[in-house]
Design a protein around this motif. Structure first.
Motif, PDB file in Angstrom:
ATOM      1  N   LEU A 101       2.922   0.550  -5.391  1.00  0.00           N
ATOM      2  CA  LEU A 101       1.625   0.632  -6.058  1.00  0.00           C
ATOM      3  C   LEU A 101       0.969  -0.734  -6.214  1.00  0.00           C
ATOM      4  N   PHE A 102       1.787  -1.784  -6.288  1.00  0.00           N
ATOM      5  CA  PHE A 102       1.193  -3.119  -6.419  1.00  0.00           C
ATOM      6  C   PHE A 102       1.574  -4.061  -5.273  1.00  0.00           C
ATOM      7  N   MET A 103       2.685  -3.785  -4.580  1.00  0.00           N
ATOM      8  CA  MET A 103       3.099  -4.699  -3.518  1.00  0.00           C
ATOM      9  C   MET A 103       2.320  -4.497  -2.217  1.00  0.00           C
ATOM     10  N   LEU A 104       1.876  -3.284  -1.954  1.00  0.00           N
ATOM     11  CA  LEU A 104       1.197  -3.019  -0.685  1.00  0.00           C
ATOM     12  C   LEU A 104      -0.200  -3.627  -0.624  1.00  0.00           C
ATOM     13  N   SER A 105      -0.680  -4.140  -1.738  1.00  0.00           N
ATOM     14  CA  SER A 105      -1.965  -4.842  -1.709  1.00  0.00           C
ATOM     15  C   SER A 105      -1.814  -6.260  -1.169  1.00  0.00           C
ATOM     16  N   LEU A 106      -0.578  -6.726  -1.038  1.00  0.00           N
ATOM     17  CA  LEU A 106      -0.310  -8.059  -0.496  1.00  0.00           C
ATOM     18  C   LEU A 106      -0.198  -7.998   1.015  1.00  0.00           C
ATOM     19  N   LYS A 107      -0.513  -9.098   1.673  1.00  0.00           N
ATOM     20  CA  LYS A 107      -0.503  -9.138   3.134  1.00  0.00           C
ATOM     21  C   LYS A 107       0.451 -10.219   3.638  1.00  0.00           C
ATOM     22  N   GLY A 108       1.013  -9.989   4.808  1.00  0.00           N
ATOM     23  CA  GLY A 108       1.779 -11.003   5.526  1.00  0.00           C
ATOM     24  C   GLY A 108       2.832 -11.701   4.692  1.00  0.00           C
ATOM     25  N   GLY A 109       2.710 -13.039   4.663  1.00  0.00           N
ATOM     26  CA  GLY A 109       3.683 -13.856   3.954  1.00  0.00           C
ATOM     27  C   GLY A 109       3.708 -13.584   2.460  1.00  0.00           C
ATOM     28  N   GLU A 110       2.562 -13.220   1.887  1.00  0.00           N
ATOM     29  CA  GLU A 110       2.525 -12.912   0.455  1.00  0.00           C
ATOM     30  C   GLU A 110       3.424 -11.718   0.148  1.00  0.00           C
ATOM     31  N   PHE A 111       3.371 -10.703   0.997  1.00  0.00           N
ATOM     32  CA  PHE A 111       4.214  -9.532   0.798  1.00  0.00           C
ATOM     33  C   PHE A 111       5.687  -9.912   0.939  1.00  0.00           C
ATOM     34  N   ALA A 112       6.020 -10.683   1.976  1.00  0.00           N
ATOM     35  CA  ALA A 112       7.414 -11.072   2.216  1.00  0.00           C
ATOM     36  C   ALA A 112       7.980 -11.854   1.035  1.00  0.00           C
ATOM     37  N   ILE A 113       7.242 -12.851   0.558  1.00  0.00           N
ATOM     38  CA  ILE A 113       7.707 -13.661  -0.561  1.00  0.00           C
ATOM     39  C   ILE A 113       7.730 -12.845  -1.851  1.00  0.00           C
ATOM     40  N   GLY A 114       6.742 -11.977  -2.017  1.00  0.00           N
ATOM     41  CA  GLY A 114       6.695 -11.141  -3.212  1.00  0.00           C
ATOM     42  C   GLY A 114       7.919 -10.251  -3.325  1.00  0.00           C
ATOM     43  N   MET A 115       8.370  -9.682  -2.213  1.00  0.00           N
ATOM     44  CA  MET A 115       9.561  -8.845  -2.232  1.00  0.00           C
ATOM     45  C   MET A 115      10.804  -9.674  -2.569  1.00  0.00           C
ATOM     46  N   TRP A 116      10.859 -10.891  -2.048  1.00  0.00           N
ATOM     47  CA  TRP A 116      11.987 -11.772  -2.364  1.00  0.00           C
ATOM     48  C   TRP A 116      12.011 -12.115  -3.847  1.00  0.00           C
ATOM     49  N   VAL A 117      10.828 -12.346  -4.440  1.00  0.00           N
ATOM     50  CA  VAL A 117      10.742 -12.655  -5.869  1.00  0.00           C
ATOM     51  C   VAL A 117      11.227 -11.467  -6.692  1.00  0.00           C
ATOM     52  N   LEU A 118      10.816 -10.258  -6.317  1.00  0.00           N
ATOM     53  CA  LEU A 118      11.258  -9.066  -7.038  1.00  0.00           C
ATOM     54  C   LEU A 118      12.770  -8.899  -6.956  1.00  0.00           C
ATOM     55  N   SER A 119      13.325  -9.147  -5.779  1.00  0.00           N
ATOM     56  CA  SER A 119      14.773  -9.048  -5.613  1.00  0.00           C
ATOM     57  C   SER A 119      15.501 -10.072  -6.488  1.00  0.00           C
ATOM     58  N   SER A 120      14.966 -11.285  -6.537  1.00  0.00           N
ATOM     59  CA  SER A 120      15.582 -12.332  -7.362  1.00  0.00           C
ATOM     60  C   SER A 120      15.505 -11.986  -8.842  1.00  0.00           C
ATOM     61  N   LEU A 121      14.376 -11.428  -9.271  1.00  0.00           N
ATOM     62  CA  LEU A 121      14.236 -11.020 -10.673  1.00  0.00           C
ATOM     63  C   LEU A 121      15.219  -9.902 -11.017  1.00  0.00           C
ATOM     64  N   ALA A 122      15.360  -8.955 -10.106  1.00  0.00           N
ATOM     65  CA  ALA A 122      16.316  -7.868 -10.330  1.00  0.00           C
ATOM     66  C   ALA A 122      17.732  -8.416 -10.438  1.00  0.00           C
ATOM     67  N   HIS A 123      18.051  -9.382  -9.600  1.00  0.00           N
ATOM     68  CA  HIS A 123      19.367 -10.027  -9.634  1.00  0.00           C
ATOM     69  C   HIS A 123      19.614 -10.657 -11.001  1.00  0.00           C
ATOM     70  N   LEU A 124      18.647 -11.371 -11.518  1.00  0.00           N
ATOM     71  CA  LEU A 124      18.789 -12.022 -12.825  1.00  0.00           C
ATOM     72  C   LEU A 124      18.958 -10.989 -13.936  1.00  0.00           C
ATOM     73  N   CYS A 125      18.185  -9.907 -13.873  1.00  0.00           N
ATOM     74  CA  CYS A 125      18.263  -8.877 -14.910  1.00  0.00           C
ATOM     75  C   CYS A 125      19.623  -8.177 -14.891  1.00  0.00           C
ATOM     76  N   VAL A 126      20.139  -7.899 -13.712  1.00  0.00           N
ATOM     77  CA  VAL A 126      21.443  -7.252 -13.597  1.00  0.00           C
ATOM     78  C   VAL A 126      22.533  -8.147 -14.197  1.00  0.00           C
ATOM     79  N   ASN A 127      22.416  -9.445 -13.980  1.00  0.00           N
ATOM     80  CA  ASN A 127      23.397 -10.381 -14.536  1.00  0.00           C
ATOM     81  C   ASN A 127      23.444 -10.354 -16.063  1.00  0.00           C
ATOM     82  N   LEU A 128      22.341  -9.943 -16.693  1.00  0.00           N
ATOM     83  CA  LEU A 128      22.283  -9.924 -18.154  1.00  0.00           C
ATOM     84  C   LEU A 128      22.985  -8.712 -18.759  1.00  0.00           C
ATOM     85  N   ASP A 129      23.307  -7.731 -17.932  1.00  0.00           N
ATOM     86  CA  ASP A 129      23.972  -6.528 -18.427  1.00  0.00           C
ATOM     87  C   ASP A 129      25.432  -6.853 -18.765  1.00  0.00           C
TER      88      ASP A 129
END
Length: 321
Positions: A101-129
């Protein structure tokens, strides 16, 4: 008696005299089969996302890692681990929809980096459990309720079922009018919009399918290995593996992704113990294929076959006057 027959006879005697060794061998082979199916899922899903939807992601570990984490969490509250795996796949599809709903509005490199940022945030959140214990991780201990032979067989059958379901869904999608819309969007997004194609809806379909398939791969990897360590499941090396398999096998074809996954599996099986040289070898193979076979292995094999191995094209029939 020839050499081959003699070898088989010796192996049969060994396994008959040592049932435990035979059982371990069977479980090892089953585990390797699950590993291959995980690689196929990852390669085919990344290929679908990158070529069919034109979305190059370096953060698909978002779905891979969270599916494994979801399985751990659901199993911890008492859900059967295999049902937890299926639930994590559905959760991956739901997360894919929300993310789109919000990632598909990004194009090219913005989309690629945005997905990496989301993955990194998820990684950090999982570590807090507290259940995960940071990078120490935890295990899917509820699987120990099953006898080891039963667990091995169930995991393989589940992997076969999920892989077949994902590939069949993608095949059906590419045999539908959606394939024409996907091609139009990939070639000229503005032009596709001008002729009435719902670009966001079409991209979202591929994105959600890729999320579900990648989530299935993550949950199956956990079931096969039992241990969950966040840095392993969210590691960027998975992205490198996906890119290697698709580019070497052939971008844009399901067959290419599958061949790339098989090649990667073979290389890993025989050369992973060589450490840094193994990674050097992967790089050398990638460079060789890029220089000699720019369309990948399937780009060389496909045209030499009498027809399509997996017919995902569409046919336009002339109407009768």
């Amino acid at each position: 008696m020839n050499g081959t027959g003699y070898t088989v006879e010796i192996l049969d005697r060994d396994t008959q005299s040592d049932p435990a060794r035979a059982g371990q061998l069977a479980r090892d082979l089953t585990g390797r089969a699950v590993t291959l199916l995980v690689y196929i899922l990852l390669a085919v899903m990344w290929n679908a996302l990158a070529d069919f939807a034109g979305l190059v992601s370096i953060g698909q570990t978002l779905f891979f890692g969270l599916a494994a984490y979801t399985t751990i969490r659901l199993a911890d509250v008492g859900l059967d681990p295999y049902l937890a795996i299926l639930a994590s796949v559905a959760t991956g599809a739901g997360l894919g929809y929300v993310t789109s709903l919000f990632m598909l509005s990004l194009k090219g490199g913005e989309f690629a980096i945005g997905m990496w940022v989301l993955s990194s945030l998820a990684h950090l959140c999982v570590n807090l459990d507290p259940l995960i214990q940071g990078e120490t991780g935890t295990s899917l201990i509820s699987l120990n309720a099953y006898p080891i032979e039963t667990r091995s067989s169930l995991t393989l059958w589940l992997a076969l079922g999920l892989t077949a379901a994902v590939l069949l869904t993608l095949f059906t999608l590419l045999r539908s009018p959606t394939r024409a819309a996907v091609n139009a969007i990939r070639d000229d997004e503005l032009g596709a919009k001008s002729i009435g194609i719902d670009v966001m809806r079409t991209k979202r379909i591929i994105f959600v399918l890729a999320a579900a398939g990648t989530a299935a791969a993550g949950a199956l990897w956990l079931a096969s290995n039992l241990n969950f360590q966040p840095r392993v499941f969210f590691g960027v090396h998975w992205t490198a593996y996906m890119i290697f398999m698709v580019l070497v096998g052939g971008l844009g074809r399901i067959e290419g992704a599958i061949i790339g996954a098989i090649l990667f599996f073979v290389i890993e099986t025989f050369f992973a113990t060589y450490g840094a040289w193994y990674l050097v070898g992967l790089g050398a193979v990638a460079v060789f294929v890029a220089l000699i076979l720019p369309k990948g292995l399937w780009g060389w094999i496909g045209p030499r076959l009498p027809g399509e191995a997996i017919p995902t094209g569409y046919i336009v029939e002339k109407s009768k006057a």
